[in-house]
Each structure stands twice: as C-alpha cells, then as structure tokens.
Write a protein that holds these residues in place. Structure first.
Motif, PDB file in Angstrom:
ATOM      1  N   PRO A  75       0.822  -1.224   0.000  1.00  0.00           N
ATOM      2  CA  PRO A  75       0.000   0.000   0.000  1.00  0.00           C
ATOM      3  C   PRO A  75       0.850   1.266   0.000  1.00  0.00           C
ATOM      4  O   PRO A  75       0.526   2.243  -0.692  1.00  0.00           O
ATOM      5  N   GLY A  76       1.951   1.254   0.747  1.00  0.00           N
ATOM      6  CA  GLY A  76       2.834   2.422   0.766  1.00  0.00           C
ATOM      7  C   GLY A  76       3.494   2.657  -0.576  1.00  0.00           C
ATOM      8  O   GLY A  76       3.636   3.805  -1.026  1.00  0.00           O
ATOM      9  N   ALA A  77       3.926   1.584  -1.240  1.00  0.00           N
ATOM     10  CA  ALA A  77       4.558   1.721  -2.558  1.00  0.00           C
ATOM     11  C   ALA A  77       3.567   2.269  -3.572  1.00  0.00           C
ATOM     12  O   ALA A  77       3.904   3.142  -4.386  1.00  0.00           O
ATOM     13  N   LEU A  78       2.326   1.767  -3.539  1.00  0.00           N
ATOM     14  CA  LEU A  78       1.311   2.267  -4.465  1.00  0.00           C
ATOM     15  C   LEU A  78       1.018   3.746  -4.210  1.00  0.00           C
ATOM     16  O   LEU A  78       0.821   4.519  -5.155  1.00  0.00           O
ATOM     17  N   ALA A  79       1.006   4.145  -2.937  1.00  0.00           N
ATOM     18  CA  ALA A  79       0.787   5.560  -2.617  1.00  0.00           C
ATOM     19  C   ALA A  79       1.925   6.421  -3.148  1.00  0.00           C
ATOM     20  O   ALA A  79       1.700   7.550  -3.617  1.00  0.00           O
ATOM     21  N   GLN A  80       3.152   5.898  -3.108  1.00  0.00           N
ATOM     22  CA  GLN A  80       4.294   6.637  -3.651  1.00  0.00           C
ATOM     23  C   GLN A  80       4.157   6.798  -5.166  1.00  0.00           C
ATOM     24  O   GLN A  80       4.419   7.876  -5.723  1.00  0.00           O
ATOM     25  N   PHE A  81       3.754   5.736  -5.847  1.00  0.00           N
ATOM     26  CA  PHE A  81       3.563   5.829  -7.294  1.00  0.00           C
ATOM     27  C   PHE A  81       2.459   6.834  -7.626  1.00  0.00           C
ATOM     28  O   PHE A  81       2.596   7.626  -8.569  1.00  0.00           O
ATOM     29  N   ARG A  82       1.379   6.786  -6.865  1.00  0.00           N
ATOM     30  CA  ARG A  82       0.296   7.743  -7.090  1.00  0.00           C
ATOM     31  C   ARG A  82       0.792   9.183  -6.897  1.00  0.00           C
ATOM     32  O   ARG A  82       0.437  10.085  -7.662  1.00  0.00           O
TER      33      ARG A  82
ATOM     34  N   GLY B 228      -5.476   5.938  -3.847  1.00  0.00           N
ATOM     35  CA  GLY B 228      -5.979   7.151  -4.479  1.00  0.00           C
ATOM     36  C   GLY B 228      -6.086   7.103  -5.981  1.00  0.00           C
ATOM     37  O   GLY B 228      -6.280   8.147  -6.622  1.00  0.00           O
ATOM     38  N   PHE B 229      -5.990   5.916  -6.586  1.00  0.00           N
ATOM     39  CA  PHE B 229      -6.122   5.806  -8.039  1.00  0.00           C
ATOM     40  C   PHE B 229      -7.591   5.800  -8.434  1.00  0.00           C
ATOM     41  O   PHE B 229      -8.446   5.249  -7.739  1.00  0.00           O
ATOM     42  N   ALA B 230      -7.868   6.404  -9.575  1.00  0.00           N
ATOM     43  CA  ALA B 230      -9.223   6.416 -10.127  1.00  0.00           C
ATOM     44  C   ALA B 230      -9.353   5.347 -11.202  1.00  0.00           C
ATOM     45  O   ALA B 230      -8.367   4.915 -11.803  1.00  0.00           O
ATOM     46  N   LEU B 231     -10.588   4.906 -11.442  1.00  0.00           N
ATOM     47  CA  LEU B 231     -10.912   3.953 -12.511  1.00  0.00           C
ATOM     48  C   LEU B 231     -10.030   2.699 -12.476  1.00  0.00           C
ATOM     49  O   LEU B 231      -9.456   2.296 -13.496  1.00  0.00           O
ATOM     50  N   PRO B 232      -9.893   2.056 -11.328  1.00  0.00           N
ATOM     51  CA  PRO B 232      -9.010   0.886 -11.247  1.00  0.00           C
ATOM     52  C   PRO B 232      -9.568  -0.303 -12.030  1.00  0.00           C
ATOM     53  O   PRO B 232     -10.779  -0.545 -12.049  1.00  0.00           O
ATOM     54  N   VAL B 233      -8.683  -1.023 -12.685  1.00  0.00           N
ATOM     55  CA  VAL B 233      -9.041  -2.235 -13.419  1.00  0.00           C
ATOM     56  C   VAL B 233      -8.002  -3.301 -13.091  1.00  0.00           C
ATOM     57  O   VAL B 233      -6.794  -3.040 -13.148  1.00  0.00           O
ATOM     58  N   CYS B 234      -8.467  -4.496 -12.737  1.00  0.00           N
ATOM     59  CA  CYS B 234      -7.555  -5.592 -12.405  1.00  0.00           C
ATOM     60  C   CYS B 234      -7.983  -6.862 -13.131  1.00  0.00           C
ATOM     61  O   CYS B 234      -9.169  -7.118 -13.297  1.00  0.00           O
ATOM     62  N   ASP B 235      -7.010  -7.636 -13.545  1.00  0.00           N
ATOM     63  CA  ASP B 235      -7.288  -8.936 -14.144  1.00  0.00           C
ATOM     64  C   ASP B 235      -6.049  -9.801 -13.980  1.00  0.00           C
ATOM     65  O   ASP B 235      -5.010  -9.334 -13.484  1.00  0.00           O
TER      66      ASP B 235
END
Length: 291
Positions: free
Chosen positions: A122-129, A187-194
């Motif tokens: 979660p912290g890494a994703l927040a840094q990328f955001r 905090g990402f918008a329009l997330p898509v996962c597969d």
C-alpha cells in the motif's frame, strides 16, 4: 511500523548475481509482460510524456515503452547500479518504498514483476500515485497467489515428512481480488484488475530452480530457514513434484499467475460514478424494459 516480510538487501544481492550470470531463456516472464504492456497501451488514445520503469529486472520493459510510440522518454529506476550496465539512458538508483522523485513527475509509471517482493505494497502504491501527474496512468503486473503452487505443495509435503514441519519458502503473493482495493486505497481512479496464468513445462524440478535463480526469484523471506536441509530433501521434493505435476511425457508443470492492475491519477475529465439518488428511472422500470 511496516513488518519486514522480505529481505530487500538479499534481493539486491541476488539480482546483482543474476545479472552477472544470465541464463538463456530465463527471461520468458519479462518478455511476456513486455509484449502484454505494449498491447495494453495500444488502445489508449493519447501519448504520454515522461514514463518511469520502476524496478523491472532488465531493460526489456523500458525498451517496450520506447518502441510503443506512446512515450517521449523513459526513466529506469533500479536498486543497484549494475542493472544499468547495458542501458545508461536516464538511470536512477532507488527503491519502491523510497523513490527519489518529486510529486507530479511522470505521465506513466510501470511496475513490472517487483511488487511481489515489497514489504509495504500500500505504501509503494501511494508513492507511485504521488509521482503521477493528473490523468497519468499506472500499470503494475505482479506475481499472483497461484504462482508456483506446484512447487509450494511439493516443498510442504517434503518438509512435513522429513523435517517435522513447514517453513516459509514461497512468498505470499497477492490475490487479484485485493488489487482493486489497494489501488483505490492509494488514491487511483478507474481501477481495473485482471489476471492470466502461464504454465511452463520443464524436464525436471532442477531446471525450474535454475530459472528461478536466474530471475533472482528464490527465497528472500525474513523467516526463511537459514540452514540447508540437504541434498536428500531436494531429491524428495523433486520426486513429489514429478509424481503430482508431471505430464504423460514426464515433463513437469510450473504455474506463474500474473496479476495486472491499472489505475489513473484523478482528473476532472475522467468518468465519474452517478451520485446516489440521481437515477432518472426506478430499478423496477429498468428491469421491465430490459425483458
């Protein structure tokens, strides 16, 4: 405080050794991912300016981004300088938890096959955001929960038989169902996962282990067993593996689940969900019209 699940110093050392001793063909996952990233970018009707290749083990992802025609330049970030011996263009030393970039720097960030060894996802994703400009795109692909399920089973059975218990040997990979929640939390918008699963066949388990070493994908868990169980143990693992997961021709199967996650930095131009209570038709009426 974030728990230390992975020994990142050991990962850095093993990646350096893997780069010094490349094994032909062991980059098949990266080649597959690089081709898939190019396909996923093709339908996007826009060009990105500056892109970040965040900790991909080789330059293949950066090369695919440059060849896509969708970016003007690519920065590569890696944990060690040795990663850039063949690609000196815009190379930066950094890590997922402490990337050395200012906010709002990139239009596109790609994280390929690195998040599975991050202590604080979660912290890494927040840094990328944080590093993405408004309406910038984040693409991640990481190993999923089904990865190396065959090897996990064989190791667990052999340890139960010979060592009296099971120790952590295969990383706790992410489930595709959790990735959307993690993107939204960051905090990402329009997330898509597969996800998709590659099944690779090997003549025997030792060939699989050679590929994993060449990928720097061997055990870096902090709670791993620190002493070798010996040759007899691994022969037993190979025996169990062949008995349970071999095809009629004798070759064994190894599964690699790839979990894909895409999200955008929020922007006013993006689609927004309707506000509760704003519908112009009752649900019962909508269902009646759809019959």
């Amino acid at each position: 405080m974030t728990p230390r699940i992975f020994d990142r110093s050991l990962l850095r050392l093993r990646r350096q050794r893997a780069m010094q001793r490349p094994l032909a063909g062991s980059d098949f996952l990266l080649r597959h991912v690089a081709a898939d990233i190019s396909l996923r970018l093709q339908p996007v009707q826009r060009e990105f300016g500056l892109a970040l290749d965040a900790l991909s083990p080789t330059s293949q992802i950066a090369d695919a981004l440059r060849q896509s025609g969708k970016v003007s330049e690519v920065v590569r970030m890696d944990m060690a300088l040795a990663a850039f011996h063949a690609d000196q263009r815009l190379a930066v030393i950094g890590d997922d938890d402490t990337p050395p970039f200012a906010p709002l720097t990139f239009n596109l960030i790609v994280s390929a096959l690195s998040l599975q060894a991050v202590n604080d996802v979660p912290g890494a994703l927040a840094q990328f955001r944080r590093m993405l400009k408004a309406d910038g795109l984040f693409i991640a692909v990481t190993l999923g929960a089904a990865t190396l399920g065959e090897l996990r089973h064989a190791l667990a059975q052999a340890e139960s038989e010979m060592l009296g218990g099971v120790s952590p040997r295969v990383a706790p990979f992410v489930d595709v169902r959790d990735m959307g929640s993690l993107l939204q939390r960051a905090g990402f918008a329009l997330p898509v996962c597969d996800s998709d699963t590659l099944t690779v066949r090997y003549p025997h388990m030792l060939a699989l282990m050679a590929d994993l070493r060449a990928m720097a994908a061997t055990n870096i868990l902090e709670e791993r067993r620190r002493t070798s169980p010996g040759r007899r143990f691994f022969l037993r693992v190979a025996e169990i593996y062949a008995a349970r997961f071999a095809d009629p021709d004798g070759r064994i199967r190894a599964s690699f689940e790839l979990v894909w996650a895409l999200g955008w930095a929020p922007h006013d131009s993006q689609q927004k969900p309707l506000k509760p209570g704003s519908a112009q038709m009752r649900l019962a009426e909508a269902l009646k019209h759809s019959r």
